[in-house]
Design a protein around this motif. Structure first.
Motif, short mmCIF file in Angstrom:
data_model
loop_
_atom_site.label_atom_id
_atom_site.label_comp_id
_atom_site.label_asym_id
_atom_site.label_seq_id
_atom_site.Cartn_x
_atom_site.Cartn_y
_atom_site.Cartn_z
N PHE A 41 -0.74 51.81 -51.13
CA PHE A 41 0.51 52.49 -51.45
C PHE A 41 1.39 52.45 -50.20
CE2 PHE A 41 -2.85 54.39 -54.01
CZ PHE A 41 -2.34 54.18 -55.28
N THR A 42 2.57 51.89 -50.32
CA THR A 42 3.39 51.62 -49.14
C THR A 42 4.48 52.65 -48.92
OG1 THR A 42 4.85 50.21 -50.47
CG2 THR A 42 2.99 49.14 -49.36
N GLY A 43 4.39 53.79 -49.57
CA GLY A 43 5.45 54.79 -49.42
C GLY A 43 5.58 55.32 -48.01
N VAL B 45 8.32 47.80 -40.63
CA VAL B 45 7.09 47.08 -40.90
C VAL B 45 7.22 46.30 -42.20
CG1 VAL B 45 4.61 47.29 -41.36
CG2 VAL B 45 5.69 48.72 -39.62
N ARG B 46 7.80 46.92 -43.22
CA ARG B 46 8.03 46.22 -44.47
C ARG B 46 8.95 45.01 -44.26
NH1 ARG B 46 7.91 51.51 -46.99
NH2 ARG B 46 10.16 51.72 -46.77
N GLN B 47 9.94 45.18 -43.40
CA GLN B 47 10.85 44.08 -43.12
C GLN B 47 10.14 42.96 -42.38
OE1 GLN B 47 14.18 43.79 -44.23
NE2 GLN B 47 13.64 41.70 -43.64
N GLU B 48 9.28 43.34 -41.46
CA GLU B 48 8.51 42.33 -40.73
C GLU B 48 7.64 41.52 -41.68
OE1 GLU B 48 5.15 41.87 -37.17
OE2 GLU B 48 5.87 43.86 -37.77
N ALA B 49 7.03 42.20 -42.67
CA ALA B 49 6.20 41.50 -43.64
C ALA B 49 7.04 40.52 -44.46
CB ALA B 49 5.51 42.51 -44.56
N GLU B 50 8.22 40.95 -44.86
CA GLU B 50 9.10 40.06 -45.61
C GLU B 50 9.53 38.87 -44.75
OE1 GLU B 50 10.05 40.00 -48.79
OE2 GLU B 50 8.63 41.64 -49.12
N CYS C 221 2.94 38.75 -47.73
CA CYS C 221 2.38 39.13 -46.43
C CYS C 221 1.90 40.57 -46.57
CB CYS C 221 3.41 39.01 -45.32
SG CYS C 221 2.78 39.55 -43.71
N PRO C 222 0.61 40.80 -46.63
CA PRO C 222 0.11 42.16 -46.83
C PRO C 222 0.43 43.07 -45.65
CG PRO C 222 -1.60 40.51 -47.24
CD PRO C 222 -0.47 39.81 -46.56
#
Length: 272
Positions: free
Chosen positions: A19-21, A27-32, A61-62
């Motif tokens: 759960f990525t909330g 970090v989410r941007q880095e994964a993208e 990208c997990p």
């Protein structure tokens, strides 16, 4: 023979966030960004290994997490590797690609590698009803894309852990240690795998095979004692509560081959 498959993942994906909330936006941007930067390299690697007719799907990208050893603070980060699914000959295989090392791990050859061990066992292959193989994280084992045989998988320097669950209708009571200890494939597994364990479970019938399969990763068999499981609801003629697994799943007997230390033959345990 029906083989049960587990969701695949490399060891690098352990601790993946479900759960990525709580994950910081950066970090989410880095994964993208990592996905955008290396997805094409991932696809090129897959096609180089398996030909132009294959396809790569569901690339991501997990986001993984780790907890500090002193404080309970959780740190989130984008994985070094991308994951996806390889579509090859109308079958889907899970894969992970590390762009830094250019290593592709996948499950394309997992069945072939693991079936080499299963076929080497002295048991009646015609009476097998279900098999499954996991690593120590209870995930389907992944191997480098150029590893298509057991010998290659067990080459020096490889970190291989395999846990086999084999369900058969055959009565196992006539087997002895000597039936297993002289098998070259098992000796090779003992000497080269980091960890291996083989559980061969004999059932009187297959009426409860699905329920048994769902418990294979938690059932531990030892000589002279039966594992017990929690029966969450009234089912199979049993009341709710703790139930003998042999009784609940119609288990006749079990053979457990566990990897010993110092490259000795497998320790064979007969569980009635």
């Amino acid at each position: 023979m029906q083989q049960s498959r587990k969701p695949a993942a490399a060891l690098l994906l352990m601790g993946m966030l479900l759960f990525t909330g709580c994950v910081p936006s950066e970090v989410r941007q880095e994964a993208e960004n990592r996905k955008a930067a290396y997805e094409q390299a991932f696809e090129n690697k897959v096609r180089a290994e398996y030909g132009e007719s294959c396809a790569l799907r569901k690339v991501k990208c997990p986001i993984a997490s780790k907890t500090a050893s002193v404080t309970p603070e959780i740190t989130y980060y984008a994985s070094d590797s991308l994951t996806g699914q390889i579509l090859l000959d109308k079958k889907r295989y899970d894969a992970a690609y590390n762009p830094t090392t250019d290593v592709l791990l996948d499950t394309v050859h997992t069945d072939g590698i693991c079936n080499t061990v299963i076929r080497a066992l002295p048991i009646d292959q015609e009476q097998l009803v279900r098999t499954s193989v996991t690593d120590t994280a209870f995930l389907e084992p992944m191997f480098p894309s150029d590893t298509d045989t057991l010998d290659k998988a067990l080459a020096p320097g490889n970190d291989v852990s395999l846990i086999f669950h084999i369900i058969t209708k055959e009565d196992l009571s006539t087997y002895r240690n000597t039936d297993f200890n002289s098998i070259p494939v098992l000796q090779k597994l003992t000497q080269n795998a980091r960890y291996s364990r083989i559980q061969i479970i004999s059932v009187k019938d297959t009426n409860r095979i699905d329920s048994l399969t769902g418990k294979l990763n938690v059932l531990q068999f030892y000589p002279g004692q039966h594992p017990f499981v929690t029966n969450d609801r009234r089912s199979f003629g049993h009341e709710r509560g703790t139930v003998d697994a042999y009784d609940l799943y119609h288990i006749r007997n079990v053979i457990v081959l566990s990897q010993p230390q110092d490259y000795q033959p497998y320790r064979v345990e007969f569980c009635e």
